[in-house]
Design a protein around this motif. Structure first.
Motif: not given
Lengths: 375, 177
Positions: A29, A53, A136-138, A192-193, A196-197, A357, B36-37, B40
């Protein structure tokens, strides 16, 4: 422009080939990769506070630091954490804190003190939607904050914007080295992307001698040298102006030497898209599709947001007919693009915000709209 | 196979993210570029979980999968939400124990596997996700079996290494279906 790795001593041999890479690529990650890269860079002092995140950065540090003789400390707040970084950095060690947008706002007072004390440190911002608690998203809505106002007063910090997990690793190495060299805070501005990815990543081993001397550090000296003082308070305005001017002379050198950008199909491009971080991956997909449709599109991806790679943009403004800045915000970096283009060519903007996104199809539609109008 | 986009979706707790990791690691073991995403946030707790995976010969652009070549659906909500997003010519692998609908799309291949029932019948509770990966591997060979085997070994944490064998059994069961 130079590849990120060209900036990292101890990674490349004389012919520029990367050496000492661990043979195996592992899936990791982004948040964990940032933490491991900091440890590999010699960071042994991490002070944090959880927030989505980016929480995996702290979680990884909590697991690893005790095993390698480092310090992991979950502070009582973001403000406490950044002030602990100030203390550790004063002693000359590689210190780090990590947070996401609302938490970075809390840290800005401490960041200003660190800049005003000429101390190096590493700050991670894994951005989420704002303002306020936001979502909380990118997001990339902290561009202005990172490049203009990470606290009060006349100062800058180095801002690096990775677009892949491998680049998260490489830029942590670079950020620490440059922070030490110029005695100033460095920030990795992710989102966040990226946090988390997972992507395959390799961790180059550093040679042990990449750390520079810090004769200014307040390390205790048993009266063997004049004592060092770390301070940001100057009540005499003449003295304070002098201090700030000295810092800005350093900034001029940095603006000359340190800008980094990736140029993709820019040479013959009629429309040049400008995009950083995770968004640039979506933009690249759109540029490729546009090319397959016969539209001459290209992309400039600033890797350093401060210093902004304005010369690359200026050069492209001589050949391209228009620019399109694509961001996950309402239009922030586009200001810097416009300053660099300086009215020579039209600069357009497209963005999504709040944690959305943009899709490659949306970006392509913007390209078609602009190029349709241009013909 | 230049670029394959996977979207895996179901409830939190069904092993959606783990399945994605197995696919991504399989690609990595085959020397491909992978990403991989996960989704969340609060929706993961008892709600829906989904995961985008890309396997490609080239560096991966957008890691967010909006039109999957392969959809794996493990609950009705996910099926309803994503079945129409599958790329024409693509494939949907559907846990028919949990989803009692059939798609009327004729431009995709739909494979219905009673994975959750198969898992309980074969003493593989909690491995319906891996059974579905097995079926996926058979109908859309995204990696060599050996790569998948290695991926399972990578993805199962050391403290649970006794589960590797069960995971491999689940893959084979899915491939036979």
């Amino acid at each position: 422009m130079r590849h990120v790795r060209d900036h990292v001593p101890g990674l490349c041999n004389s012919s520029g080939k990367v050496v000492n890479i661990l043979a195996e690529r592992v899936l990791m990650k982004g948040n964990e990769a940032l933490a491991e890269a900091a440890i590999k860079s010699g960071c042994r002092h991490f002070f944090g506070y959880p927030i989505t995140p980016q929480t995996e950065v702290a979680a990884y540090m909590a697991k690893r630091m005790p095993k390698i003789g480092g310090t992991y400390l979950q502070a009582e707040s973001e403000i406490a954490a950044i002030n602990m970084v100030l203390g550790a950095a004063s002693a000359g060690v590689r210190a780090m804190t990590s947070s996401s947008s609302p938490g970075i706002s809390l840290k800005t007072e401490g960041i200003s003190y660190i800049a005003g004390s000429d101390l190096p440190c590493l700050i991670i911002n894994v951005q989420r939607g704002g303002p306020g608690l936001g979502g909380i998203q990118p997001s990339q809505a902290d561009y202005w904050q990172a490049t203009r106002a990470t606290g009060h007063g006349d100062f800058h910090i180095l801002v690096f914007a990775p677009s892949t997990i491998q680049e998260m690793v490489d830029l942590v190495y670079t950020a620490y080295d440059k922070a030490d060299e110029y005695r100033m805070p460095a920030m990795i501005l992710a989102d966040g992307m990226l946090g988390q990815m997972m992507e395959p990543v390799e961790f180059p081993e550093r040679e042990a001698d990449h750390l520079i001397e810090k004769p200014w550090a307040t390390t205790g000296h048993q009266n063997k040298r004049p004592h060092n003082i770390v301070n940001s308070l100057y009540l005499d305005p003449n003295e304070l102006e002098q201090k700030v001017r000295e810092r800005f002379q350093r900034y001029e050198i940095i603006k000359e030497k340190e800008p980094m950008a990736e140029e993709y199909l820019v040479e013959d491009a009629q429309i040049v898209l400008v995009s950083f971080g995770a968004t640039s991956r979506i933009v690249k997909s759109a540029v490729n599709t546009a090319r397959s449709m016969g539209i001459k599109a290209g992309m400039i991806r600033p890797i350093t947001l401060w210093p902004f790679p304005e010369k690359v943009i200026q050069k492209a403004a001589e050949t391209a007919s228009s620019f399109l800045s694509v961001e996950m915000n309402m239009g922030q970096m586009v200001d810097d693009v416009r300053l660099a283009v300086n009215g020579k060519k039209p600069v357009y903007f497209f963005g999504r915000t709040g944690g959305i996104i943009p899709s490659p199809a949306e970006v392509l539609a913007q390209i078609q709209k602009i190029m349709g109008g241009a013909k | 196979m230049a670029l394959t986009n996977f979207l895996l979706a179901g409830f939190g707790g069904q092993g959606i993210l783990f399945s994605g990791k197995v696919i991504a690691y399989s690609g990595l073991m085959d020397g491909k570029e992978v990403s991989w995403l996960p989704s969340y946030g609060p929706e993961m707790r008892g709600g829906t979980a989904n995961c985008s995976v890309c396997i490609s010969d080239e560096p991966i652009g957008s890691p967010l999968v909006l039109t999957p070549d392969i959809l794996m659906a493990m609950n009705l909500q996910s099926y309803d939400k994503f079945i129409h997003s599958v790329a024409p010519g693509g494939m949907a692998i559907i846990d028919s124990t949990l989803i009692d609908k059939k798609t009327d799309r004729t431009d995709i291949t739909a494979v219905y596997v009673p994975a959750t029932a198969l898992a309980s019948d074969h003493d593989l509770q909690g491995l319906a996700n891996i059974i579905l990966i097995g079926t996926m591997l058979k109908h859309a060979p995204f990696a060599d079996f050996e790569a998948v085997e290695k991926a399972i070994q990578k993805c199962v944490p050391p403290r649970k290494s006794h589960l590797i064998e069960a995971n491999l059994r689940a893959i084979k069961l899915g491939m036979e279906y």
